[in-house]
Design a protein around this motif. Structure first.
Motif, PDB file in Angstrom:
ATOM      1  N   UNK A   1       0.835  -1.199   0.000  1.00 26.99           N
ATOM      2  CA  UNK A   1       0.000   0.000   0.000  1.00 26.99           C
ATOM      3  C   UNK A   1       0.870   1.249   0.000  1.00 26.99           C
ATOM      4  N   UNK A   2       1.967   1.202   0.751  1.00 23.74           N
ATOM      5  CA  UNK A   2       2.896   2.331   0.798  1.00 23.74           C
ATOM      6  C   UNK A   2       3.560   2.546  -0.554  1.00 23.74           C
ATOM      7  N   UNK A   3       4.011   1.462  -1.190  1.00 27.04           N
ATOM      8  CA  UNK A   3       4.645   1.587  -2.501  1.00 27.04           C
ATOM      9  C   UNK A   3       3.677   2.160  -3.534  1.00 27.04           C
ATOM     10  N   UNK A   4       2.447   1.684  -3.501  1.00 25.11           N
ATOM     11  CA  UNK A   4       1.456   2.157  -4.470  1.00 25.11           C
ATOM     12  C   UNK A   4       1.115   3.620  -4.216  1.00 25.11           C
ATOM     13  N   UNK A   5       0.928   3.975  -2.958  1.00 27.57           N
ATOM     14  CA  UNK A   5       0.579   5.356  -2.603  1.00 27.57           C
ATOM     15  C   UNK A   5       1.667   6.331  -3.044  1.00 27.57           C
ATOM     16  N   UNK A   6       2.925   5.931  -2.875  1.00 27.78           N
ATOM     17  CA  UNK A   6       4.051   6.793  -3.239  1.00 27.78           C
ATOM     18  C   UNK A   6       4.370   6.736  -4.728  1.00 27.78           C
ATOM     19  N   UNK A   7       3.669   5.843  -5.460  1.00 28.13           N
ATOM     20  CA  UNK A   7       3.893   5.641  -6.896  1.00 28.13           C
ATOM     21  C   UNK A   7       5.335   5.239  -7.182  1.00 28.13           C
ATOM     22  N   UNK A   8       5.925   4.480  -6.253  1.00 26.64           N
ATOM     23  CA  UNK A   8       7.250   3.925  -6.499  1.00 26.64           C
ATOM     24  C   UNK A   8       7.125   2.778  -7.495  1.00 26.64           C
ATOM     25  N   UNK A   9       8.214   2.458  -8.187  1.00 28.72           N
ATOM     26  CA  UNK A   9       8.169   1.431  -9.225  1.00 28.72           C
ATOM     27  C   UNK A   9       9.124   0.281  -8.942  1.00 28.72           C
ATOM     28  N   UNK A  10       8.798  -0.831  -9.598  1.00 23.88           N
ATOM     29  CA  UNK A  10       9.717  -1.970  -9.710  1.00 23.88           C
ATOM     30  C   UNK A  10       9.977  -2.738  -8.424  1.00 23.88           C
ATOM     31  N   UNK A  11       9.090  -2.630  -7.454  1.00 24.08           N
ATOM     32  CA  UNK A  11       9.226  -3.474  -6.277  1.00 24.08           C
ATOM     33  C   UNK A  11       8.662  -4.864  -6.577  1.00 24.08           C
ATOM     34  N   UNK A  12       9.313  -5.903  -6.060  1.00 22.48           N
ATOM     35  CA  UNK A  12       8.737  -7.235  -6.238  1.00 22.48           C
ATOM     36  C   UNK A  12       8.979  -8.100  -5.004  1.00 22.48           C
ATOM     37  N   UNK A  13       8.050  -9.033  -4.795  1.00 22.36           N
ATOM     38  CA  UNK A  13       8.085  -9.890  -3.617  1.00 22.36           C
ATOM     39  C   UNK A  13       8.088 -11.350  -4.029  1.00 22.36           C
ATOM     40  N   UNK A  14       8.815 -12.147  -3.260  1.00 18.60           N
ATOM     41  CA  UNK A  14       8.896 -13.590  -3.467  1.00 18.60           C
ATOM     42  C   UNK A  14       8.251 -14.282  -2.272  1.00 18.60           C
ATOM     43  N   UNK A  15       7.375 -15.233  -2.555  1.00 17.69           N
ATOM     44  CA  UNK A  15       6.775 -16.059  -1.515  1.00 17.69           C
ATOM     45  C   UNK A  15       7.595 -17.342  -1.447  1.00 17.69           C
ATOM     46  N   UNK A  16       8.452 -17.434  -0.436  1.00 12.02           N
ATOM     47  CA  UNK A  16       9.472 -18.483  -0.385  1.00 12.02           C
ATOM     48  C   UNK A  16       9.002 -19.711   0.378  1.00 12.02           C
ATOM     49  N   UNK A  17       9.447 -20.884  -0.094  1.00 10.25           N
ATOM     50  CA  UNK A  17       9.182 -22.150   0.582  1.00 10.25           C
ATOM     51  C   UNK A  17      10.410 -23.050   0.424  1.00 10.25           C
ATOM     52  N   UNK A  18      10.272 -24.296   0.796  1.00 13.95           N
ATOM     53  CA  UNK A  18      11.414 -25.208   0.709  1.00 13.95           C
ATOM     54  C   UNK A  18      11.895 -25.371  -0.734  1.00 13.95           C
ATOM     55  N   UNK A  19      10.959 -25.420  -1.674  1.00 11.42           N
ATOM     56  CA  UNK A  19      11.340 -25.560  -3.082  1.00 11.42           C
ATOM     57  C   UNK A  19      12.193 -24.382  -3.545  1.00 11.42           C
ATOM     58  N   UNK A  20      11.762 -23.166  -3.235  1.00 10.57           N
ATOM     59  CA  UNK A  20      12.546 -21.997  -3.642  1.00 10.57           C
ATOM     60  C   UNK A  20      13.871 -21.945  -2.884  1.00 10.57           C
ATOM     61  N   UNK A  21      13.881 -22.476  -1.653  1.00 12.03           N
ATOM     62  CA  UNK A  21      15.132 -22.535  -0.910  1.00 12.03           C
ATOM     63  C   UNK A  21      16.171 -23.406  -1.587  1.00 12.03           C
ATOM     64  N   UNK A  22      15.738 -24.528  -2.168  1.00 12.31           N
ATOM     65  CA  UNK A  22      16.664 -25.385  -2.898  1.00 12.31           C
ATOM     66  C   UNK A  22      17.068 -24.770  -4.230  1.00 12.31           C
ATOM     67  N   UNK A  23      16.139 -24.058  -4.874  1.00 13.57           N
ATOM     68  CA  UNK A  23      16.495 -23.357  -6.108  1.00 13.57           C
ATOM     69  C   UNK A  23      17.592 -22.334  -5.842  1.00 13.57           C
TER      70      UNK A  23
END
Length: 252
Positions: A23-45
């Motif tokens: 919500x903060x990123x959108x309100x400030x109109x900042x760009x290019x933020x991204x989030x990863x939802x991590x689990x055991x599979x991504x941990x091995x990757x």
């Protein structure tokens, strides 16, 4: 607050914390933020895939989607009542987004699944603003196709770009395209498209709550998930436990 697990930064956040941040990123109109939802599979990757490692290192948020990550966080003394799963977060974000006027773009899956997903979203929450969608073909995009889809996303004026390509493809895609996209937030949510579209069934709530969703997925999709849950997940848990033991011993 974050902790390190097998050289990966994990942000000890829950759904409400992630909502506050985007919500903060959108309100400030900042760009290019991204989030990863991590689990055991991504941990091995992370251990074996250099491109995925770069994507994780540069991510703005890496949140604990898998219960093994939650358990380790708790052992480190952090308050993690539950995992921050991608499908659950996507559902919550869509439900509250009309209040903020957020616009959504959906990238990934198949044309059929996307059609069902958008239909369900509009049926359940008619006020949700859908900026656009695109289901890429099961092959690398040509330079012209990539240019066109990037332009379509940028011209859609979307606030959130949902990416459902599966791990590690979606994380690498967000990392490699972040400088060309003008959306405030990108979120890689894996099979959330299939689950919210009703194409696949999700495990019962009690199984998700106690960390047994993998049992349901293994039983319903054995051909696609056996290697992840029978080979990779035990390896990840073993490595994580060995790291935890080394940390405890170093403090004694």
């Amino acid at each position: 607050v974050s902790f390190r697990l097998l050289n990966t930064r994990i942000d000890a956040l829950q759904h409400v914390d992630i909502l506050d941040q985007i919500a903060s990123w959108i309100y400030k109109r900042e760009r290019n933020h991204y989030a990863i939802f991590a689990n055991a599979h991504s941990g091995m990757e992370y251990q074996s895939n250099a491109a995925f490692k770069s994507a994780a290192v540069n991510a703005d948020l890496v949140v604990p989607d898998g219960m093994p990550l939650v358990f380790i966080g708790r052992l480190r003394g952090l308050h993690l009542p539950r995992r921050a799963d991608g499908p659950g977060f996507m559902s919550k974000a869509l439900n509250i987004s009309a209040h903020f006027g957020w616009r959504h773009y959906f990238y990934g899956s198949t044309p059929e699944t996307l059609t069902q997903l958008l239909c369900r979203v509009q049926t359940n929450s008619p006020e949700v603003q859908i900026a656009g969608s695109y289901a890429p073909p099961f092959r690398p995009l040509t330079e012209a196709e990539e240019h066109d889809v990037i332009r379509d996303i940028n011209e859609s004026d979307a606030d959130i770009l949902w990416v459902g390509l599966g791990c590690p493809k979606q994380e690498i895609w967000m990392w490699r395209h972040r400088d060309r996209l003008r959306v405030p937030v990108m979120l890689g949510v894996g099979q959330a498209f299939d689950l919210l579209a009703g194409v696949k069934n999700r495990a019962p709530a009690w199984m998700c709550a106690v960390g047994l969703e993998w049992v349901f997925r293994l039983a319903t999709e054995p051909r696609h998930t056996w290697r992840r849950y029978i080979v990779n997940n035990p390896r990840f848990i073993w490595l994580a436990l060995m790291e935890e033991i080394r940390l405890k011993m170093s403090k004694t």
